[in-house]
Write a protein that holds these residues in place. Structure first.
Motif, PDB file in Angstrom:
ATOM      1  N   LEU A  39       0.808  -1.208   0.000  1.00 56.59           N
ATOM      2  CA  LEU A  39       0.000   0.000   0.000  1.00 56.59           C
ATOM      3  C   LEU A  39       0.846   1.264   0.000  1.00 56.59           C
ATOM      4  O   LEU A  39       0.434   2.293  -0.526  1.00 56.59           O
ATOM      5  CB  LEU A  39      -0.951  -0.014   1.208  1.00 56.59           C
ATOM      6  CG  LEU A  39      -1.969   1.104   1.327  1.00 56.59           C
ATOM      7  CD1 LEU A  39      -2.929   1.077   0.137  1.00 56.59           C
ATOM      8  CD2 LEU A  39      -2.748   0.955   2.621  1.00 56.59           C
ATOM      9  N   MET A  40       2.059   1.221   0.570  1.00 59.23           N
ATOM     10  CA  MET A  40       2.889   2.417   0.725  1.00 59.23           C
ATOM     11  C   MET A  40       3.170   3.143  -0.587  1.00 59.23           C
ATOM     12  O   MET A  40       2.982   4.357  -0.660  1.00 59.23           O
ATOM     13  CB  MET A  40       4.183   2.082   1.466  1.00 59.23           C
ATOM     14  CG  MET A  40       4.958   3.307   1.873  1.00 59.23           C
ATOM     15  SD  MET A  40       4.030   4.499   2.876  1.00 59.23           S
ATOM     16  CE  MET A  40       3.878   3.612   4.396  1.00 59.23           C
ATOM     17  N   ILE A  44       2.008   7.116  -1.566  1.00 63.43           N
ATOM     18  CA  ILE A  44       2.901   8.191  -2.009  1.00 63.43           C
ATOM     19  C   ILE A  44       2.371   8.799  -3.304  1.00 63.43           C
ATOM     20  O   ILE A  44       2.307  10.024  -3.449  1.00 63.43           O
ATOM     21  CB  ILE A  44       4.346   7.659  -2.177  1.00 63.43           C
ATOM     22  CG1 ILE A  44       4.914   7.289  -0.797  1.00 63.43           C
ATOM     23  CG2 ILE A  44       5.226   8.677  -2.888  1.00 63.43           C
ATOM     24  CD1 ILE A  44       6.196   6.493  -0.838  1.00 63.43           C
ATOM     25  N   ILE A  45       1.961   7.952  -4.232  1.00 59.11           N
ATOM     26  CA  ILE A  45       1.357   8.444  -5.477  1.00 59.11           C
ATOM     27  C   ILE A  45       0.069   9.201  -5.165  1.00 59.11           C
ATOM     28  O   ILE A  45      -0.179  10.272  -5.713  1.00 59.11           O
ATOM     29  CB  ILE A  45       1.101   7.278  -6.452  1.00 59.11           C
ATOM     30  CG1 ILE A  45       2.436   6.718  -6.956  1.00 59.11           C
ATOM     31  CG2 ILE A  45       0.204   7.693  -7.615  1.00 59.11           C
ATOM     32  CD1 ILE A  45       2.347   5.403  -7.673  1.00 59.11           C
ATOM     33  N   ALA A  96      -1.879  15.363   3.941  1.00 58.74           N
ATOM     34  CA  ALA A  96      -1.642  14.106   4.667  1.00 58.74           C
ATOM     35  C   ALA A  96      -2.915  13.652   5.381  1.00 58.74           C
ATOM     36  O   ALA A  96      -3.233  12.455   5.404  1.00 58.74           O
ATOM     37  CB  ALA A  96      -0.496  14.279   5.670  1.00 58.74           C
ATOM     38  N   GLY A  97      -3.667  14.585   5.936  1.00 55.27           N
ATOM     39  CA  GLY A  97      -4.943  14.245   6.575  1.00 55.27           C
ATOM     40  C   GLY A  97      -5.947  13.696   5.578  1.00 55.27           C
ATOM     41  O   GLY A  97      -6.657  12.726   5.865  1.00 55.27           O
ATOM     42  N   ILE A  98      -6.018  14.291   4.411  1.00 53.92           N
ATOM     43  CA  ILE A  98      -6.928  13.788   3.363  1.00 53.92           C
ATOM     44  C   ILE A  98      -6.550  12.352   2.992  1.00 53.92           C
ATOM     45  O   ILE A  98      -7.427  11.497   2.835  1.00 53.92           O
ATOM     46  CB  ILE A  98      -6.903  14.692   2.111  1.00 53.92           C
ATOM     47  CG1 ILE A  98      -7.436  16.098   2.437  1.00 53.92           C
ATOM     48  CG2 ILE A  98      -7.726  14.072   0.982  1.00 53.92           C
ATOM     49  CD1 ILE A  98      -7.234  17.099   1.308  1.00 53.92           C
ATOM     50  N   ILE A  99      -5.261  12.105   2.868  1.00 51.53           N
ATOM     51  CA  ILE A  99      -4.805  10.756   2.515  1.00 51.53           C
ATOM     52  C   ILE A  99      -5.186   9.771   3.611  1.00 51.53           C
ATOM     53  O   ILE A  99      -5.749   8.705   3.343  1.00 51.53           O
ATOM     54  CB  ILE A  99      -3.275  10.728   2.258  1.00 51.53           C
ATOM     55  CG1 ILE A  99      -2.890  11.662   1.114  1.00 51.53           C
ATOM     56  CG2 ILE A  99      -2.793   9.305   2.008  1.00 51.53           C
ATOM     57  CD1 ILE A  99      -3.628  11.412  -0.192  1.00 51.53           C
ATOM     58  N   PHE A 100      -4.880  10.114   4.854  1.00 49.04           N
ATOM     59  CA  PHE A 100      -5.114   9.198   5.972  1.00 49.04           C
ATOM     60  C   PHE A 100      -6.601   8.942   6.204  1.00 49.04           C
ATOM     61  O   PHE A 100      -7.017   7.799   6.396  1.00 49.04           O
ATOM     62  CB  PHE A 100      -4.475   9.752   7.254  1.00 49.04           C
ATOM     63  CG  PHE A 100      -4.595   8.810   8.417  1.00 49.04           C
ATOM     64  CD1 PHE A 100      -3.722   7.741   8.548  1.00 49.04           C
ATOM     65  CD2 PHE A 100      -5.583   8.979   9.369  1.00 49.04           C
ATOM     66  CE1 PHE A 100      -3.836   6.853   9.614  1.00 49.04           C
ATOM     67  CE2 PHE A 100      -5.701   8.104  10.443  1.00 49.04           C
ATOM     68  CZ  PHE A 100      -4.829   7.038  10.566  1.00 49.04           C
ATOM     69  N   GLY A 164      -8.191  12.523  -6.416  1.00 49.61           N
ATOM     70  CA  GLY A 164      -6.897  11.941  -6.062  1.00 49.61           C
ATOM     71  C   GLY A 164      -6.951  10.428  -6.019  1.00 49.61           C
ATOM     72  O   GLY A 164      -6.033   9.740  -6.475  1.00 49.61           O
ATOM     73  N   THR A 165      -8.035   9.885  -5.482  1.00 52.84           N
ATOM     74  CA  THR A 165      -8.223   8.426  -5.453  1.00 52.84           C
ATOM     75  C   THR A 165      -8.340   7.873  -6.866  1.00 52.84           C
ATOM     76  O   THR A 165      -7.727   6.861  -7.209  1.00 52.84           O
ATOM     77  CB  THR A 165      -9.474   8.055  -4.629  1.00 52.84           C
ATOM     78  OG1 THR A 165      -9.310   8.535  -3.293  1.00 52.84           O
ATOM     79  CG2 THR A 165      -9.716   6.556  -4.610  1.00 52.84           C
ATOM     80  N   TRP A 166      -9.114   8.531  -7.687  1.00 54.32           N
ATOM     81  CA  TRP A 166      -9.324   8.079  -9.071  1.00 54.32           C
ATOM     82  C   TRP A 166      -8.004   8.086  -9.845  1.00 54.32           C
ATOM     83  O   TRP A 166      -7.674   7.116 -10.545  1.00 54.32           O
ATOM     84  CB  TRP A 166     -10.358   8.970  -9.759  1.00 54.32           C
ATOM     85  CG  TRP A 166     -10.618   8.561 -11.174  1.00 54.32           C
ATOM     86  CD1 TRP A 166     -11.388   7.519 -11.599  1.00 54.32           C
ATOM     87  CD2 TRP A 166     -10.091   9.188 -12.345  1.00 54.32           C
ATOM     88  NE1 TRP A 166     -11.370   7.460 -12.979  1.00 54.32           N
ATOM     89  CE2 TRP A 166     -10.581   8.478 -13.452  1.00 54.32           C
ATOM     90  CE3 TRP A 166      -9.262  10.278 -12.557  1.00 54.32           C
ATOM     91  CZ2 TRP A 166     -10.255   8.834 -14.766  1.00 54.32           C
ATOM     92  CZ3 TRP A 166      -8.938  10.635 -13.858  1.00 54.32           C
ATOM     93  CH2 TRP A 166      -9.441   9.895 -14.936  1.00 54.32           C
ATOM     94  N   ILE A 167      -7.225   9.166  -9.727  1.00 56.65           N
ATOM     95  CA  ILE A 167      -5.934   9.240 -10.403  1.00 56.65           C
ATOM     96  C   ILE A 167      -5.006   8.134  -9.927  1.00 56.65           C
ATOM     97  O   ILE A 167      -4.333   7.469 -10.730  1.00 56.65           O
ATOM     98  CB  ILE A 167      -5.284  10.632 -10.193  1.00 56.65           C
ATOM     99  CG1 ILE A 167      -6.072  11.712 -10.954  1.00 56.65           C
ATOM    100  CG2 ILE A 167      -3.814  10.625 -10.650  1.00 56.65           C
ATOM    101  CD1 ILE A 167      -5.646  13.136 -10.619  1.00 56.65           C
ATOM    102  N   THR A 168      -4.982   7.928  -8.619  1.00 52.32           N
ATOM    103  CA  THR A 168      -4.129   6.869  -8.058  1.00 52.32           C
ATOM    104  C   THR A 168      -4.524   5.514  -8.608  1.00 52.32           C
ATOM    105  O   THR A 168      -3.659   4.705  -8.991  1.00 52.32           O
ATOM    106  CB  THR A 168      -4.202   6.875  -6.520  1.00 52.32           C
ATOM    107  OG1 THR A 168      -3.814   8.169  -6.043  1.00 52.32           O
ATOM    108  CG2 THR A 168      -3.304   5.811  -5.913  1.00 52.32           C
ATOM    109  N   ARG A 169      -5.805   5.242  -8.677  1.00 51.92           N
ATOM    110  CA  ARG A 169      -6.263   3.965  -9.222  1.00 51.92           C
ATOM    111  C   ARG A 169      -5.878   3.811 -10.692  1.00 51.92           C
ATOM    112  O   ARG A 169      -5.553   2.707 -11.135  1.00 51.92           O
ATOM    113  CB  ARG A 169      -7.782   3.830  -9.051  1.00 51.92           C
ATOM    114  CG  ARG A 169      -8.154   3.512  -7.612  1.00 51.92           C
ATOM    115  CD  ARG A 169      -9.632   3.559  -7.323  1.00 51.92           C
ATOM    116  NE  ARG A 169     -10.465   2.924  -8.299  1.00 51.92           N
ATOM    117  CZ  ARG A 169     -11.800   2.856  -8.215  1.00 51.92           C
ATOM    118  NH1 ARG A 169     -12.409   3.399  -7.169  1.00 51.92           N
ATOM    119  NH2 ARG A 169     -12.494   2.258  -9.125  1.00 51.92           N
TER     120      ARG A 169
END
Length: 173
Positions: A39-40, A44-45, A96-100, A164-169
């Protein structure tokens, strides 16, 4: 050999008594651990994807619509030039909060809906804390500014989390 319920880790105190049963009980734990390690790179992405989205949307808002709105409403409270170091610190920690709180759970659940909901909730609570504290402590901080800013923070954070989630996927198949 059983798992220790309190920690979720396998009991390895009797490692010399390894059996097929013990190995088969350890496999789900090892798969879970491997998934967490894997997952790491995605996080980062996700951080950088979400940061670019957040900056782009916030830049348009702050540079056009909000500039005259905030000047007109609370101009006396604003600095002539913003403090870039403080602003950068906010962005680093807020992303970082949005990611977590939003993107990581959404990636784990494979759900854009989770990203949108958790992102919007995170934005709502963070911006509500800021805006309601300002209403309680600052002269001239108006209810109108608080409500507009709260709506903006909720929308911006929800959109940033889902995009951000969509781009990461898309980048990490």
């Amino acid at each position: 050999m059983d798992f220790i319920v309190t920690t979720g880790l396998p009991d390895i105190t009797h490692a010399n008594q390894t059996s097929c049963g013990t190995i088969s009980k350890s496999i789900p734990y090892l798969l879970h651990l491997a998934n967490r390690i894997n997952l790491m790179p995605r996080l980062i992405i996700a951080y950088f994807a979400t940061m670019v989205v957040f900056f782009a949307i916030d830049f348009v808002w702050l540079g056009t619509v909000a500039k005259s709105f905030y000047r007109g409403q609370i101009g006396d409270l604003l600095l002539d030039d913003f403090r870039i170091g403080v602003a950068a610190g906010f962005y680093v920690f807020y992303i970082a909060g949005i990611i977590f709180f939003a993107v990581r759970p959404a990636l784990e659940a494979n759900s854009l809906g989770t990203a949108l909901l958790y992102g919007a909730l995170f934005g709502f609570f963070c911006y509500a804390t800021y805006d309601f504290t300002n209403l309680a402590t600052l002269k001239g901080y108006t209810t109108t500014v608080a409500l507009v800013d709260l709506a903006w923070g909720t929308t911006l954070t929800g959109l940033s989390a889902v995009i951000g989630t969509w781009i990461t996927r898309m980048l990490v198949a």
